[in-house]
Design an enzyme around this catalytic site. Structure first.
Site, short mmCIF file in Angstrom:
data_model
loop_
_atom_site.label_atom_id
_atom_site.label_comp_id
_atom_site.label_asym_id
_atom_site.label_seq_id
_atom_site.Cartn_x
_atom_site.Cartn_y
_atom_site.Cartn_z
N LEU A 37 0.94 -1.23 0.07
CA LEU A 37 -0.03 0.05 -0.12
C LEU A 37 0.87 1.37 0.13
O LEU A 37 0.60 2.25 -0.77
CB LEU A 37 -0.85 -0.09 1.12
N GLY B 209 4.05 1.49 -0.93
CA GLY B 209 5.05 1.68 -2.13
C GLY B 209 4.28 1.77 -3.45
O GLY B 209 4.57 2.74 -4.26
N ARG C 210 -4.76 -3.73 21.54
CA ARG C 210 -4.09 -5.06 21.22
C ARG C 210 -3.09 -5.39 22.26
O ARG C 210 -3.05 -6.72 22.79
CB ARG C 210 -3.45 -5.09 19.79
N GLU D 123 4.91 0.88 7.21
CA GLU D 123 5.63 0.01 8.38
C GLU D 123 7.11 0.10 8.36
O GLU D 123 7.71 -0.18 9.46
CB GLU D 123 5.11 -1.53 8.47
#
Length: 644
Positions: free
Chosen positions: A43, A45, A337, A432
């Protein structure tokens, strides 16, 4: 080197707009004179390559897959956050900003996170225009659902395939530019080094994964969008191909690595079932909207379940402990989380875990199925339920899912400033691959948001500021720096092939993963981390004397690929341990057992550790140097996180 985050002056809500006006521009006629390399086609790149080409730059895009469509972004399930407030439930850009800062346990930059919240609203419009089939309400408006760490519904989704649909949208935009000739696509090419000339990134060295040929490519700037490093743990929800090599080689060429110990453990994964496994499977966090997490109230009852004497559906309601709802009534099953993962581990440590290993808790959909019917549940989660049944041979419509935490995402990454530029001028990191937006814990549905924000709406502006100050003279691969970098890659390849030891790269990777999970995973201690560091140093020595790489370098050789990646993982693992040892506090996904509240929550030390740890490479087998970017909070109050 002094870290300069380049955060603009002025009020938080005005920083990005003012910055966009103040950055230098490249006029449209000059853009075609500049070459930009984009490594990675997920996404971040794919969006970056398509957007930069649309602006007029000449883009060279690289992926180690046979198609950009295979990037790991495709595996994201639950959704993408945006502060649209379609539900009229009190959401806003500031609330998304606040939830993200708080969810990250106050270890992220305010300016970056606010910008992310601002551009989130544009991402949805962009993706709808590309044809992404988001779920819709009866009247045709886009639907939203809730995710962990928020009390509003802001997550846009396409059943349990959101990443796949968003990636296809980015891929369509990228394909358009490939057809126009503005993007030259290099598939089955792995980046193995960055070429730096006079302190500036000017190209990369790659290996053709089909022929084995070492190649060099030049550009005026390089953008890395190569994902995270969760596979340092061997077992994770990442695809087996995911690795740290591109980012780690950039680190060794001068790019600082920030907060490497900040690892996200996802609470909703299918538990490990045997030593043969090579990866773990994620069950989307969206399931926690309607599924209720529980374990038996007593150890005795849990033991009976583990022995198969009773089934979960036979356990009476009064004998169930809905522990997240009990401990966190305000957020219930939708706590962040890190909180959900730690509590699941706690239940299993008490002996109340289920499944044959005792390392699982239940995620139960019986109540929502009874209330709305199985067909309604299938419309929302059907593909996820089918995937679970295929893997476990258990029907989640009839009995609860078994879930357990697993490594999922890495908040650490290459240090970048507000422009997403690393400490190497001309070298950028997006998605990320960088550290910038999530602090010590990422909220669910924010990874897709960050990747597309960086690719579509940030890097197209900020890279122009650098290129406008760079002469458009073509960069030639004839420069000695390219030959030197290529020779270094070839020498490393020959070294790996020449060892001819007795143990496979996979063997070393499994051992590393075990060390990392046991001592630098969900819980850490100074004693365990010190032990892990010694074990990793020993493993590194063994690797370089006893690894067995079959085949040659002049051919398709997956053993060689794996060996190179494992070597980088071993070095990264040691840095992660150093970072965790250095941070004498608990925050988000970094949980040092010595630092916790009486209730077992993460206990921060804002006076001493409210900074970004940016590590500087000092040479082979030398300790890395710690640089600190102090974090200042002017718009949120530093408080102990509470989801109760």
């Amino acid at each position: 080197m002094q870290l300069d985050s380049k955060i603009p002056e002025g009020p938080l809500a005005e920083k990005w707009e003012k910055h966009k006006f103040n950055v230098k521009l490249v006029n449209p006629a000059n853009k075609r004179k500049y070459d930009v390399i984009v490594v990675g086609t997920g996404l971040a790149g794919g969006a970056a390559a398509a957007s930069l080409a649309e602006l007029g730059y000449n883009v060279k895009a690289f992926t180690y897959h046979d198609s950009p469509r295979r990037a790991h972004s495709i595996a994201a399930q639950g959704g993408i956050n945006a502060a649209k407030n379609y539900q009229n439930d009190g959401d806003s850009v500031f609330r998304l900003f606040y939830d993200t800062i708080k969810g990250g346990d106050y270890r992220a930059r305010e300016a970056n996170v606010y910008r992310l919240a601002q551009v989130s609203v544009n991402i949805i419009d962009q993706c709808v225009a590309q044809g992404v089939p988001f779920a819709r309400e009866y009247g045709g408006l886009l639907a939203n659902r809730s995710f962990g760490g928020a009390q509003v519904s802001r997550t846009f989704y396409a059943r349990g395939q959101t990443g796949q649909q968003l990636l296809l949208g980015a891929y369509s935009a990228l394909s358009r530019q490939i057809a126009y000739g503005k993007v030259k696509m290099y598939t089955r090419s792995e980046m193995l080094d960055v070429v730096v000339i006079d302190g500036q990134a000017r190209g990369i060295v790659t290996r053709n994964l089909i022929t084995g040929e070492i190649e060099t490519h030049s550009a005026h700037a390089v953008v890395l969008a190569t994902g995270g490093y969760g596979n340092v743990f061997y077992l994770s929800t990442n695809a087996m191909y995911c690795n740290v090599t591109a980012a780690w080689r950039a680190h060794k060429k001068g790019a600082y690595f920030a907060n490497p110990c900040f690892t996200q453990i996802h609470p909703t994964c299918i538990p490990v079932s045997g030593d043969y496994q090579s990866k773990l499977t994620l069950m989307s966090e969206s399931l926690r909207n309607d599924g209720r997490v529980w374990v038996p109230k007593t150890v005795e009852m849990a033991e009976r379940v583990r022995k198969g004497e009773i089934k979960p559906q036979d356990i009476a309601e009064d004998d169930r402990d809905y522990f997240l709802e009990r401990k966190y009534p305000a957020f219930g099953n939708l706590v962040p989380r890190d909180v959900a993962s730690r509590n699941a581990k706690m239940m299993c440590d008490e002996g109340r875990g289920v499944g044959s290993t005792g390392l699982a808790v239940y995620l139960d959909f019986s109540e929502i199925i009874k209330r709305t019917g199985a067909d309604a549940v299938s419309q929302k989660y059907g593909n996820l339920f089918a995937m679970y049944e295929k893997i476990t041979d258990e029907d989640p419509y009839k009995q609860p899912m078994r879930i357990y935490p697993a490594v999922h995402y890495t908040m650490g990454g290459l240090w970048v400033d507000y422009n997403l530029q690393t400490t190497v001028p001309g070298l950028y990191a997006t998605g990320e691959c960088n550290f910038s937006d999530h602090g010590a814990n990422r909220l669910g549905a924010s990874a897709l948001m960050q990747g597309l924000a960086d690719g579509y709406f940030v890097i197209p502006y900020t890279i122009g500021d650098y290129l406008a100050q760079t002469p458009p003279k073509p960069v030639s691969t004839d420069h000695p720096a390219f030959a030197e970098a290529k020779a270094g890659v070839q020498a490393r390849t020959e070294q790996l092939l020449s060892i001819k030891g007795n143990r496979t790269p996979d063997d070393f990777h499994k051992i590393l993963g075990h060390i990392m999970w046991e001592y630098c995973g969900m819980a850490r201690t100074a004693e365990g981390l010190t032990h892990a560091k010694a074990e990793i140093q020993k493993l590194k020595k063994d690797f370089w004397s006893d690894v067995k790489v079959v085949g040659s370098g002049e051919e398709m050789n997956q053993a060689l690929e794996k060996a190179g990646r494992v070597a980088d993982f071993i070095e990264l693992g040691e840095l992660m341990v150093d970072d965790a040892l250095n941070r004498n506090e608990s925050c988000g996904g970094h949980f040092r057992e010595e630092y916790q509240t009486p209730e077992g929550e993460a206990l921060r030390d804002d006076e001493n550790y409210a900074y970004v740890a940016a590590w500087e490479y000092q040479g082979e087998n030398q300790p890395e140097k710690l640089n600190k970017e102090e974090l200042t909070f002017e718009n949120v109050k530093l408080t102990q996180r509470s989801y109760k």
